[in-house]
Design a protein around this motif. Structure first.
Motif, PDB file in Angstrom:
ATOM      1  N   CYS A   8       0.841  -1.186   0.000  1.00 15.51           N
ATOM      2  CA  CYS A   8       0.000   0.000   0.000  1.00 15.51           C
ATOM      3  C   CYS A   8       0.881   1.244   0.000  1.00 15.51           C
ATOM      4  N   CYS A  37      -8.307  -0.933  -1.345  1.00 16.22           N
ATOM      5  CA  CYS A  37      -7.352  -1.284  -0.306  1.00 16.22           C
ATOM      6  C   CYS A  37      -8.072  -1.517   1.023  1.00 16.22           C
ATOM      7  N   CYS A  40      -6.236   1.203   3.818  1.00 18.88           N
ATOM      8  CA  CYS A  40      -6.517   2.641   3.805  1.00 18.88           C
ATOM      9  C   CYS A  40      -7.865   2.956   3.147  1.00 18.88           C
ATOM     10  N   HIS A  44      -6.343   1.539  -5.268  1.00 16.93           N
ATOM     11  CA  HIS A  44      -5.027   1.583  -5.887  1.00 16.93           C
ATOM     12  C   HIS A  44      -5.072   0.851  -7.219  1.00 16.93           C
TER      13      HIS A  44
HETATM   14 ZN   LIG Z   1      -3.858   1.429   0.530  1.00 19.78          ZN
END
Ligand SMILES: [Zn+2]
Length: 59
Positions: A8, A37, A40, A44
């Motif tokens: 990440c 993700c 978070c 992505h």
């Molecule tokens: Zn992430």
């Protein structure tokens, strides 16, 4: 479905991603998959084959 590990770019943690693995429906030119993700909660662009995250390096 196929799992893969990527890093990440936001948190730096290694995350297990999951993508639909259906080569017949995906052109070879599409290297990066949008992955939500789990760390978070952002999206992505990750290459499932290499685990490389788009925009992670060089910027
Ligand atoms: Zn992430």
């Amino acid at each position: 479905m196929a799992t893969f590990i990527y890093r990440c770019p936001v948190t730096g943690y290694k995350v297990q991603g999951l993508v639909a693995d259906n080569p017949a429906e995906k052109p070879n030119t599409q290297l990066y998959e949008p992955v939500t993700c789990t760390v978070c909660t952002r999206i992505h662009l990750v290459n499932p084959k290499t685990g490389k995250v788009a925009g992670e390096d060089g910027r």
